[in-house]
Enzyme design. Structure first.
Site, PDB file in Angstrom:
ATOM      1  N   HIS A   1       0.855  -1.192   0.000  1.00  0.00           N
ATOM      2  CA  HIS A   1       0.000   0.000   0.000  1.00  0.00           C
ATOM      3  C   HIS A   1       0.891   1.242   0.000  1.00  0.00           C
ATOM      4  O   HIS A   1       1.497   1.585   1.020  1.00  0.00           O
ATOM      5  CB  HIS A   1      -0.932  -0.019   1.223  1.00  0.00           C
ATOM      6  CG  HIS A   1      -1.866   1.145   1.303  1.00  0.00           C
ATOM      7  ND1 HIS A   1      -3.235   1.000   1.467  1.00  0.00           N
ATOM      8  CD2 HIS A   1      -1.657   2.479   1.249  1.00  0.00           C
ATOM      9  CE1 HIS A   1      -3.811   2.193   1.503  1.00  0.00           C
ATOM     10  NE2 HIS A   1      -2.861   3.114   1.386  1.00  0.00           N
TER      11      HIS A   1
ATOM     12  N   HIS B   1       1.662   5.268  -2.261  1.00  0.00           N
ATOM     13  CA  HIS B   1       1.112   6.332  -3.114  1.00  0.00           C
ATOM     14  C   HIS B   1       2.254   6.934  -3.924  1.00  0.00           C
ATOM     15  O   HIS B   1       2.727   8.030  -3.624  1.00  0.00           O
ATOM     16  CB  HIS B   1       0.430   7.411  -2.262  1.00  0.00           C
ATOM     17  CG  HIS B   1      -0.796   6.940  -1.560  1.00  0.00           C
ATOM     18  ND1 HIS B   1      -2.058   7.126  -2.072  1.00  0.00           N
ATOM     19  CD2 HIS B   1      -0.959   6.261  -0.403  1.00  0.00           C
ATOM     20  CE1 HIS B   1      -2.953   6.593  -1.254  1.00  0.00           C
ATOM     21  NE2 HIS B   1      -2.309   6.060  -0.230  1.00  0.00           N
TER      22      HIS B   1
ATOM     23  N   LYS C   1       1.912  10.546  -5.315  1.00  0.00           N
ATOM     24  CA  LYS C   1       2.001  11.702  -4.404  1.00  0.00           C
ATOM     25  C   LYS C   1       3.418  11.905  -3.868  1.00  0.00           C
ATOM     26  O   LYS C   1       3.738  12.977  -3.368  1.00  0.00           O
ATOM     27  CB  LYS C   1       1.123  11.480  -3.169  1.00  0.00           C
ATOM     28  CG  LYS C   1      -0.357  11.440  -3.398  1.00  0.00           C
ATOM     29  CD  LYS C   1      -1.085  11.389  -2.036  1.00  0.00           C
ATOM     30  CE  LYS C   1      -2.585  11.408  -2.194  1.00  0.00           C
ATOM     31  NZ  LYS C   1      -3.160  10.111  -2.542  1.00  0.00           N
TER      32      LYS C   1
ATOM     33  N   HIS D   1      -9.461   2.448   0.932  1.00  0.00           N
ATOM     34  CA  HIS D   1      -9.030   3.133   2.155  1.00  0.00           C
ATOM     35  C   HIS D   1     -10.264   3.192   3.064  1.00  0.00           C
ATOM     36  O   HIS D   1     -11.285   3.746   2.657  1.00  0.00           O
ATOM     37  CB  HIS D   1      -8.590   4.562   1.857  1.00  0.00           C
ATOM     38  CG  HIS D   1      -7.227   4.669   1.252  1.00  0.00           C
ATOM     39  ND1 HIS D   1      -6.945   4.249  -0.025  1.00  0.00           N
ATOM     40  CD2 HIS D   1      -6.063   5.160   1.762  1.00  0.00           C
ATOM     41  CE1 HIS D   1      -5.658   4.474  -0.274  1.00  0.00           C
ATOM     42  NE2 HIS D   1      -5.101   5.024   0.788  1.00  0.00           N
TER      43      HIS D   1
ATOM     44  N   GLU E   1     -10.320   5.821   8.000  1.00  0.00           N
ATOM     45  CA  GLU E   1      -9.060   6.424   8.448  1.00  0.00           C
ATOM     46  C   GLU E   1      -9.407   7.631   9.327  1.00  0.00           C
ATOM     47  O   GLU E   1      -9.205   8.786   8.953  1.00  0.00           O
ATOM     48  CB  GLU E   1      -8.223   6.840   7.230  1.00  0.00           C
ATOM     49  CG  GLU E   1      -6.777   7.140   7.580  1.00  0.00           C
ATOM     50  CD  GLU E   1      -5.929   7.478   6.367  1.00  0.00           C
ATOM     51  OE1 GLU E   1      -6.418   7.376   5.227  1.00  0.00           O
ATOM     52  OE2 GLU E   1      -4.752   7.870   6.565  1.00  0.00           O
TER      53      GLU E   1
ATOM     54  N   ASP F   1       2.480   3.167   3.003  1.00  0.00           N
ATOM     55  CA  ASP F   1       1.565   4.279   2.734  1.00  0.00           C
ATOM     56  C   ASP F   1       2.345   5.449   2.135  1.00  0.00           C
ATOM     57  O   ASP F   1       3.234   5.245   1.325  1.00  0.00           O
ATOM     58  CB  ASP F   1       0.772   4.671   3.982  1.00  0.00           C
ATOM     59  CG  ASP F   1      -0.612   5.216   3.631  1.00  0.00           C
ATOM     60  OD1 ASP F   1      -0.956   5.247   2.441  1.00  0.00           O
ATOM     61  OD2 ASP F   1      -1.357   5.610   4.550  1.00  0.00           O
ATOM     62  N   ASN F   2       2.104   6.659   2.598  1.00  0.00           N
ATOM     63  CA  ASN F   2       2.663   7.841   1.933  1.00  0.00           C
ATOM     64  C   ASN F   2       4.137   8.039   2.242  1.00  0.00           C
ATOM     65  O   ASN F   2       4.627   7.630   3.288  1.00  0.00           O
ATOM     66  CB  ASN F   2       1.884   9.081   2.347  1.00  0.00           C
ATOM     67  CG  ASN F   2       0.426   8.965   1.960  1.00  0.00           C
ATOM     68  OD1 ASN F   2      -0.323   8.200   2.560  1.00  0.00           O
ATOM     69  ND2 ASN F   2       0.022   9.696   0.950  1.00  0.00           N
TER      70      ASN F   2
HETATM   71 ZN   LIG Z   1      -3.068   5.167   1.483  1.00  0.00          ZN
END
Ligand SMILES: [Zn+2]
Length: 435
Positions: free
Chosen positions: A78, A80, A83, A229, A232, A329-330
């Site tokens: 997972h 991104h 981004k 998602h 969250e 994640d990010n």
């Molecule tokens: Zn995410």
């Protein structure tokens, strides 16, 4: 300086290695806190044999690991990548979830040309590769017209990187658009054309059940899997996880459904949490926790010390038989100011935040075998005879050694050869960072 020299030969032995047993197939030995000791015979880029430590043929050239750990390459399920690394030009002024949403939207609409997305994605992939990652799933912001741009770049990257990192992409689409046949139809068509999955971020919406049902039906009709998602938030009123599990059961959806985050599950009363977890297990959902991002965004209130960790009920889900994994994640964007797509960091932080330790017996699965299985790639994330010698070698011998240092001196082996582990220089991104 590497901690051990690899012989430059097609047929070699990695002697006296310590392996996480959960990620090893076809070799049985009594583990000590999940670790087993073995010699790995490598031939022509593949693992030829896994033998009890000290028993590999002495005639072969060898690297003596002196009990250093050997892991399979990592799976980051997972992320991104679209981004990533915009932090220096578009920060999150207060570190809040709304601050993240707003600033990403500003940056996306102003800056995310194919060229910009490509350069940042390339940087992220170079980084992940150098750290030892073999398989990545990324979400792609799919608010029109961005989906066209990002999926196009993604397909290019998947092709260019296919021998180094296997890539999957999820359309992170605005759920309000699902009931707009034209807009949704276009996103589904683009996703299908690029071999992606359908996704989105759930929240309380008036037509949520209708939206979800339409999404599931579209996925079914087009042969697509789903990765959402979910919840969250610290708001205990929000528990769309339950509705998602019910919808999978109701529609009989045959594809795979992954749910990320599921933070608010940890805020429910025990009874409701238990019932929800049982439903998630019954529906066969897979859960990915994003502990670093959750710690960063959840329970953040200016001037107030956070009181909860933000993570889902990981142990309870796993105990109920739900497939559970963790991921990055990010990375360096308004949702998370830090991160480097490093499986070691993700694992180390997950152990600390989620208490995956004492004992760590099978914990290594959360960044190797389980995410590989969830992503439909059971050929990746494990060490087995006949499999590719895609391995990460560490000087650390035991868990405390492994988890106490960043393992910056690790060796990444791909197809039996050590790779250049230099990380890309942040300065390479400077041309993209003008404000
Ligand atoms: Zn995410």
């Amino acid at each position: 300086m590497p901690f051990v020299d690899l012989p430059k030969a097609p047929h070699v032995v990695l002697a006296n290695a310590t392996l996480p047993a959960v990620a090893v197939e076809g070799f049985s030995a009594a583990p000590e806190e999940g670790l087993v000791f073995a010699d790995l015979v490598i031939a022509n880029g593949r693992i030829d044999a896994i033998l009890p430590a000290g028993t590999a043929p002495v005639a072969l050239p060898r690297a003596d690991l002196r009990q250093g750990m050997v892991w399979p390459c990592f799976v980051d399920m997972h992320t991104h990548l679209d981004k990533g690394h915009i932090w220096e030009r578009r920060r999150n002024p207060d570190g809040s979830f709304m601050g993240a949403l707003d600033n990403v939207r500003e940056d996306r609409t102003a800056r995310w040309s194919a060229e910009d997305v490509r350069a940042r994605m390339e940087f992220s992939l170079k980084t992940a590769y150098a750290h030892g990652t073999r398989l990545i799933r990324t979400h792609l912001d799919s608010i029109p017209p961005q989906h066209g741009i990002s999926f196009e770049v993604f397909s290019e990257m998947r092709e260019a990187w296919q021998d180094r990192i296997a890539l999957q992409a999820v359309a992170l689409l605005p759920l309000e658009s699902v009931l707009d046949p034209a807009a949704f139809g276009d996103i589904v068509a683009v996703t299908k054309r690029h071999g992606g999955l359908l996704g989105g971020a759930t929240r309380i919406l008036p037509d949520f059940e209708a939206i979800l049902e339409t999404l599931f039906r579209a996925a079914e009709d087009n042969g697509l899997n789903i990765d959402l998602h979910v919840d969250e938030t610290e708001d205990r009123q929000v528990l769309t996880l339950k509705t998602i599990a019910e919808m999978k059961l109701k529609t009989g959806f045959a594809g795979s459904v992954t749910v990320g985050h599921c933070c608010s599950l940890a805020r429910q009363e025990d009874d409701l949490a238990k019932r929800t977890i049982d439903l998630v297990a019954e529906a066969g959902l897979s859960v990915v926790s994003l502990p670093m991002c959750n710690m960063y965004l959840q329970d953040r209130h200016a001037g107030r010390t956070p009181r909860w960790r933000g993570v889902t009920l990981f142990h309870e889900l796993a105990a109920a038989g739900v497939r559970t994994a963790v991921a990055s994640d990010n990375t360096r964007d308004p949702f998370y100011a830090y991160g480097d797509l490093d499986g070691v960091e993700v694992f180390r932080e997950a152990v600390r935040i989620l208490h995956l330790d004492h004992p760590l017996d099978t914990a290594a699965r959360v960044v190797t075998t389980t995410p590989a299985d969830i992503l439909g790639r059971p050929d990746i994330g494990r060490i087995k005879a006949g499999g590719p010698a895609d391995l990460v070698l560490f000087s650390a011998r035991r868990w405390s050694e492994f988890l106490s240092r960043p393992q910056a001196d690790r060796i990444v082996m791909r197809n039996g050869m050590g790779i250049d582990r230099r990380l890309p220089d942040y300065r390479d991104l400077d041309p993209l960072m003008t404000k």
